[in-house]
Design a protein around this motif. Sequence first.
Motif, PDB file in Angstrom:
ATOM      1  N   UNK A  47      57.905  56.648  67.088  1.00 34.63           N
ATOM      2  CA  UNK A  47      58.253  55.578  68.019  1.00 34.63           C
ATOM      3  C   UNK A  47      57.231  54.454  68.003  1.00 34.63           C
ATOM      4  N   UNK A  48      56.018  54.740  67.525  1.00 34.64           N
ATOM      5  CA  UNK A  48      55.005  53.685  67.430  1.00 34.64           C
ATOM      6  C   UNK A  48      55.385  52.645  66.374  1.00 34.64           C
ATOM      7  N   UNK A  49      55.952  53.079  65.265  1.00 35.09           N
ATOM      8  CA  UNK A  49      56.401  52.152  64.224  1.00 35.09           C
ATOM      9  C   UNK A  49      57.588  51.337  64.735  1.00 35.09           C
ATOM     10  N   UNK A  50      58.511  52.007  65.409  1.00 36.72           N
ATOM     11  CA  UNK A  50      59.659  51.317  65.984  1.00 36.72           C
ATOM     12  C   UNK A  50      59.195  50.324  67.054  1.00 36.72           C
ATOM     13  N   UNK A  51      58.269  50.771  67.904  1.00 39.15           N
ATOM     14  CA  UNK A  51      57.735  49.890  68.934  1.00 39.15           C
ATOM     15  C   UNK A  51      57.017  48.687  68.358  1.00 39.15           C
ATOM     16  N   UNK A  52      56.316  48.891  67.256  1.00 42.81           N
ATOM     17  CA  UNK A  52      55.628  47.783  66.585  1.00 42.81           C
ATOM     18  C   UNK A  52      56.640  46.732  66.140  1.00 42.81           C
ATOM     19  N   UNK A  53      57.741  47.167  65.554  1.00 48.95           N
ATOM     20  CA  UNK A  53      58.770  46.242  65.095  1.00 48.95           C
ATOM     21  C   UNK A  53      59.389  45.467  66.275  1.00 48.95           C
ATOM     22  N   UNK A  54      59.668  46.167  67.335  1.00 51.62           N
ATOM     23  CA  UNK A  54      60.305  45.516  68.483  1.00 51.62           C
ATOM     24  C   UNK A  54      59.355  44.525  69.146  1.00 51.62           C
ATOM     25  N   UNK A  55      58.101  44.898  69.231  1.00 57.34           N
ATOM     26  CA  UNK A  55      57.100  43.984  69.793  1.00 57.34           C
ATOM     27  C   UNK A  55      56.959  42.750  68.902  1.00 57.34           C
ATOM     28  N   UNK A  56      56.928  42.958  67.591  1.00 56.05           N
ATOM     29  CA  UNK A  56      56.804  41.836  66.657  1.00 56.05           C
ATOM     30  C   UNK A  56      57.985  40.877  66.768  1.00 56.05           C
ATOM     31  N   UNK A 115      67.712  54.992  64.800  1.00 53.94           N
ATOM     32  CA  UNK A 115      67.101  53.904  65.581  1.00 53.94           C
ATOM     33  C   UNK A 115      66.161  53.087  64.692  1.00 53.94           C
ATOM     34  N   UNK A 116      65.372  53.786  63.878  1.00 54.10           N
ATOM     35  CA  UNK A 116      64.437  53.098  62.976  1.00 54.10           C
ATOM     36  C   UNK A 116      65.198  52.207  61.998  1.00 54.10           C
ATOM     37  N   UNK A 117      66.315  52.705  61.488  1.00 50.09           N
ATOM     38  CA  UNK A 117      67.119  51.904  60.551  1.00 50.09           C
ATOM     39  C   UNK A 117      67.562  50.603  61.206  1.00 50.09           C
ATOM     40  N   UNK A 118      67.857  50.660  62.494  1.00 48.86           N
ATOM     41  CA  UNK A 118      68.254  49.463  63.214  1.00 48.86           C
ATOM     42  C   UNK A 118      67.139  48.436  63.316  1.00 48.86           C
ATOM     43  N   UNK A 119      65.901  48.870  63.106  1.00 46.84           N
ATOM     44  CA  UNK A 119      64.747  47.961  63.121  1.00 46.84           C
ATOM     45  C   UNK A 119      64.267  47.624  61.705  1.00 46.84           C
ATOM     46  N   UNK A 120      65.083  47.996  60.707  1.00 47.81           N
ATOM     47  CA  UNK A 120      64.732  47.676  59.321  1.00 47.81           C
ATOM     48  C   UNK A 120      63.775  48.659  58.673  1.00 47.81           C
ATOM     49  N   UNK A 121      63.643  49.850  59.250  1.00 47.78           N
ATOM     50  CA  UNK A 121      62.721  50.863  58.725  1.00 47.78           C
ATOM     51  C   UNK A 121      63.514  52.000  58.078  1.00 47.78           C
ATOM     52  N   UNK A 122      62.974  52.563  56.999  1.00 42.19           N
ATOM     53  CA  UNK A 122      63.667  53.626  56.260  1.00 42.19           C
ATOM     54  C   UNK A 122      62.892  54.933  56.375  1.00 42.19           C
ATOM     55  N   UNK A 123      63.062  55.614  57.482  1.00 43.61           N
ATOM     56  CA  UNK A 123      62.349  56.884  57.696  1.00 43.61           C
ATOM     57  C   UNK A 123      62.895  57.959  56.759  1.00 43.61           C
ATOM     58  N   UNK A 124      61.966  58.803  56.261  1.00 41.03           N
ATOM     59  CA  UNK A 124      62.344  59.903  55.374  1.00 41.03           C
ATOM     60  C   UNK A 124      61.629  61.160  55.860  1.00 41.03           C
ATOM     61  N   UNK A 125      62.210  61.809  56.858  1.00 41.73           N
ATOM     62  CA  UNK A 125      61.567  62.986  57.443  1.00 41.73           C
ATOM     63  C   UNK A 125      61.576  64.178  56.499  1.00 41.73           C
ATOM     64  N   UNK A 126      62.471  64.198  55.527  1.00 37.05           N
ATOM     65  CA  UNK A 126      62.485  65.305  54.565  1.00 37.05           C
ATOM     66  C   UNK A 126      61.256  65.270  53.661  1.00 37.05           C
ATOM     67  N   UNK A 127      60.733  64.066  53.406  1.00 34.77           N
ATOM     68  CA  UNK A 127      59.562  63.930  52.534  1.00 34.77           C
ATOM     69  C   UNK A 127      58.254  63.807  53.312  1.00 34.77           C
ATOM     70  N   UNK A 128      58.348  63.622  54.628  1.00 36.02           N
ATOM     71  CA  UNK A 128      57.151  63.383  55.436  1.00 36.02           C
ATOM     72  C   UNK A 128      56.190  64.562  55.370  1.00 36.02           C
ATOM     73  N   UNK A 129      54.894  64.250  55.257  1.00 33.25           N
ATOM     74  CA  UNK A 129      53.844  65.273  55.201  1.00 33.25           C
ATOM     75  C   UNK A 129      53.106  65.303  56.532  1.00 33.25           C
ATOM     76  N   UNK A 130      53.278  66.351  57.341  1.00 35.11           N
ATOM     77  CA  UNK A 130      52.502  66.448  58.582  1.00 35.11           C
ATOM     78  C   UNK A 130      51.010  66.504  58.244  1.00 35.11           C
ATOM     79  N   UNK A 131      50.236  65.605  58.815  1.00 30.42           N
ATOM     80  CA  UNK A 131      48.815  65.523  58.476  1.00 30.42           C
ATOM     81  C   UNK A 131      48.045  64.941  59.652  1.00 30.42           C
TER      82      UNK A 131
END
Length: 238
Positions: free
Chosen positions: A15-24, A82-98
């Motif tokens: 949600x921080x990435x989504x929030x960044x886009x909306x704030x921008x 929701x991220x796609x609606x802000x122009x972001x392409x999330x890929x949770x299948x490839x995401x590395x928890x770190x």
Amino acid sequence: MTLNIDIWSDIACPWCFIGKRRFEKALDGFGAKDQVSVTWHSYQLDPTLPERSELSEHEYLEQAKGMPANQVAAMLAHVTEVARGEGLSYDFDSLVPANSMKAHQLLHAVKQAGLDVDAVKEALLSAHFEKGEAISDEEVLVRIGTDNGLTEDAARAALVSDELNAAVRADIDQASAIGVSGVPFFVFEGKYGVSGAQDSSVFTQVLEQVWEEIKPATPSFITIPGTENAPACGPEGC
């Protein structure tokens, strides 16, 4: 005059990435955009996370949050949409928890060097959520740092710096002191808090409201009766 905005955010927070886009988006449409100063602050949603987990994001959420698999899948699908609606392409299948600590230390190094913190924040969020890169991986972080103006030596030093580690923890302590319990969290002029990835219209409203409050009032003069027609000069002549 400057409108100061402090943002607490974690790189491992979708949600921080989504929030960044909306704030921008709101900031781009704000008339006094050039008079806004944004300061990014560190936050960690899960400081106990290993430097690099062997679990998938789905497995991590199931174990860390105790959520059933179908609930995790539905939640991630929703966030992806929701991220796609802000122009972001999330890929949770490839995401590395770190663990995000080293990435936050890199951000503080960039801030200390007077470089573009926002650009590095953007690159880190994209690496984590869109590109399947581990945000704890030294080579990933060094590449992002050097791509944005740090020397390789400075980028590598940032990842093992006790001083920068303390700076990250100071940000987190400050967040706790002002009652931040989740991110993103936005503070306008040190006193107006906005929690979460609000719609852009909310950010627009807050920007305009706070700007009206802090900008100097236009002087209002009262003309003394009987003085209106005295001789004077103006742009058209005298």
